[in-house]
Design an enzyme around this catalytic site. Structure first.
Site, PDB file in Angstrom:
ATOM      1  N   LYS A  57      34.170  39.236  -3.787  1.00  0.00           N
ATOM      2  CA  LYS A  57      35.271  39.350  -2.819  1.00  0.00           C
ATOM      3  C   LYS A  57      36.619  39.382  -3.552  1.00  0.00           C
ATOM      4  CE  LYS A  57      32.618  37.128   0.840  1.00  0.00           C
ATOM      5  NZ  LYS A  57      32.264  35.894   1.554  1.00  0.00           N
ATOM      6  N   GLN A 101      34.170  29.688   1.713  1.00  0.00           N
ATOM      7  CA  GLN A 101      32.809  30.189   1.559  1.00  0.00           C
ATOM      8  C   GLN A 101      31.804  29.180   2.118  1.00  0.00           C
ATOM      9  OE1 GLN A 101      31.948  33.319   0.352  1.00  0.00           O
ATOM     10  NE2 GLN A 101      29.884  32.774   1.009  1.00  0.00           N
ATOM     11  N   ASP A 124      37.984  35.833   8.168  1.00  0.00           N
ATOM     12  CA  ASP A 124      36.525  35.861   8.338  1.00  0.00           C
ATOM     13  C   ASP A 124      36.160  36.013   9.818  1.00  0.00           C
ATOM     14  OD1 ASP A 124      34.696  35.902   6.294  1.00  0.00           O
ATOM     15  OD2 ASP A 124      34.709  33.736   5.933  1.00  0.00           O
TER      16      ASP A 124
END
Ligand code: NAP
Length: 292
Positions: A57, A101, A124
């Protein structure tokens, strides 16, 4: 005898490369107006898969010209310390997107952590405010994986209106938002899960199937209507330890009209849509600051 289909492959790598190139262009335009989009990625602990994901990412961000920071913390980090760091990032004008994460260590409440992220920086799309916005059709950040699946359908010019879409899996990050996005595009949607009585009876009626389960061979050729579009979200390992999806690719490609491979399908699109969300967060910030 009817001829078996040879499904067209929806190439996630190629589509992601195109998407990232567009992000890079828009990022350069934003930089010319004095603002660089910034993403903060927080990793707690040393889960090996998570380390690979966050590296990918951050690299994708840097390659597209975005500013990105990777903050690694030991698994002993307390929930209070993590919440405090998120609070700091919420206020940081150089950061437009915050990604924590998952999974987090067991002593940290992931829900509490996600809710601490400002909805304006929730790239997200996991915050309850983002989920609610998707549910009622208001602007907000869409979770990257189902968003990427929608872009894959768009890339083949697929009109969902009146089509029957069957989603297998009902997680908050893939299955449920996927169903809502398909519904928003006027598909008739069936959402299946582990308690679905007859999965094959559902999938055989589907024009579009999205498999998001996390188990190999959940979808086999006998479960697919000829010509259907099959999107494989799953990430599993086969007996040789190679990455594979939920779909029996070799069998289903002879029946489906379109199919996404694993690897090289939904995975790269998930990262590309994270960049899109971060860029859009920065563009909204630029508009709010009057940077023209
Ligand atoms: P998850 O939270 O474990 O959810 C799995 C879902 O599958 C659940 O809703 C479960 O039903 C359902 N399910 C389990 N067994 C089933 C069966 N035999 N028949 C029908 N449904 C069944 O997983 P997730 O986070 O949504 O992820 C799903 C898969 O996608 C995983 O392989 C994950 O690694 C992958 N993934 C890939 C990406 C990417 O970028 N490519 C991103 C995210 C996730 P219940 O709700 O009834 O338990």
């Amino acid at each position: 005898m009817s001829t078996p289909y040879s499904a067209k492959i929806i190439d996630g790598n190629a589509l992601a490369a195109q998407t990232r190139a567009t992000v890079a262009q828009r990022t350069a335009a934003l930089q010319a107006r004095g603002l660089t989009p910034g993403l903060a990625v927080l990793l707690v602990g040393d889960n090996p898969a998570s380390q690979v994901y966050v590296r990918n990412k951050v690299k994708a961000c840097t390659d597209a010209g975005l500013h990105s920071v990777l903050e690694r913390y030991p698994s002993t980090l307390s929930e209070a310390e993590l919440l405090q760091r998120i609070e700091g990032l919420n206020k940081d004008p150089a950061i437009h997107g915050i990604l924590v994460q998952l999974p987090l260590p067991a002593h940290i409440d992931a829900h509490k952590v996600i809710e601490a992220i400002s909805p304006a920086k929730d790239v997200d799309g996991f915050h309850v405010a983002s989920a609610g916005a998707l549910m009622v059709g208001q602007p907000g950040f869409w979770p990257c994986t189902p968003y990427g699946c929608m872009k894959m359908l768009e890339s083949i010019g697929y009109d969902l209106r009146g089509k029957h879409a069957v989603v297998i899996g009902r997680s908050n990050i893939v299955g449920k938002p996927m169903a809502l996005m398909l519904l928003q595009q006027n598909a008739t949607v069936t959402l299946c899960h582990s308690a679905t009585a007859d999965l094959k009876a559902m999938t055989l009626q589907a024009d579009v199937i999205v498999a998001a389960v996390g188990k190999r061979n959940v979808l086999t050729a006998d479960m697919v209507k000829p010509g259907a579009v099959v999107i494989d979200v799953g990430m599993n390992r086969n007996d040789e330890g190679k990455l594979c999806g939920d779909v029996d690719f070799a069998g289903v490609r002879l029946v489906a009209g379109y199919i996404t491979p694993v690897p090289g399908g939904v995975g790269p699109m998930t990262i590309a849509m994270l960049l899109v969300n971060t860029l859009e967060a920065a563009e909204r910030d630029a508009a709010a600051r009057g940077l023209t």
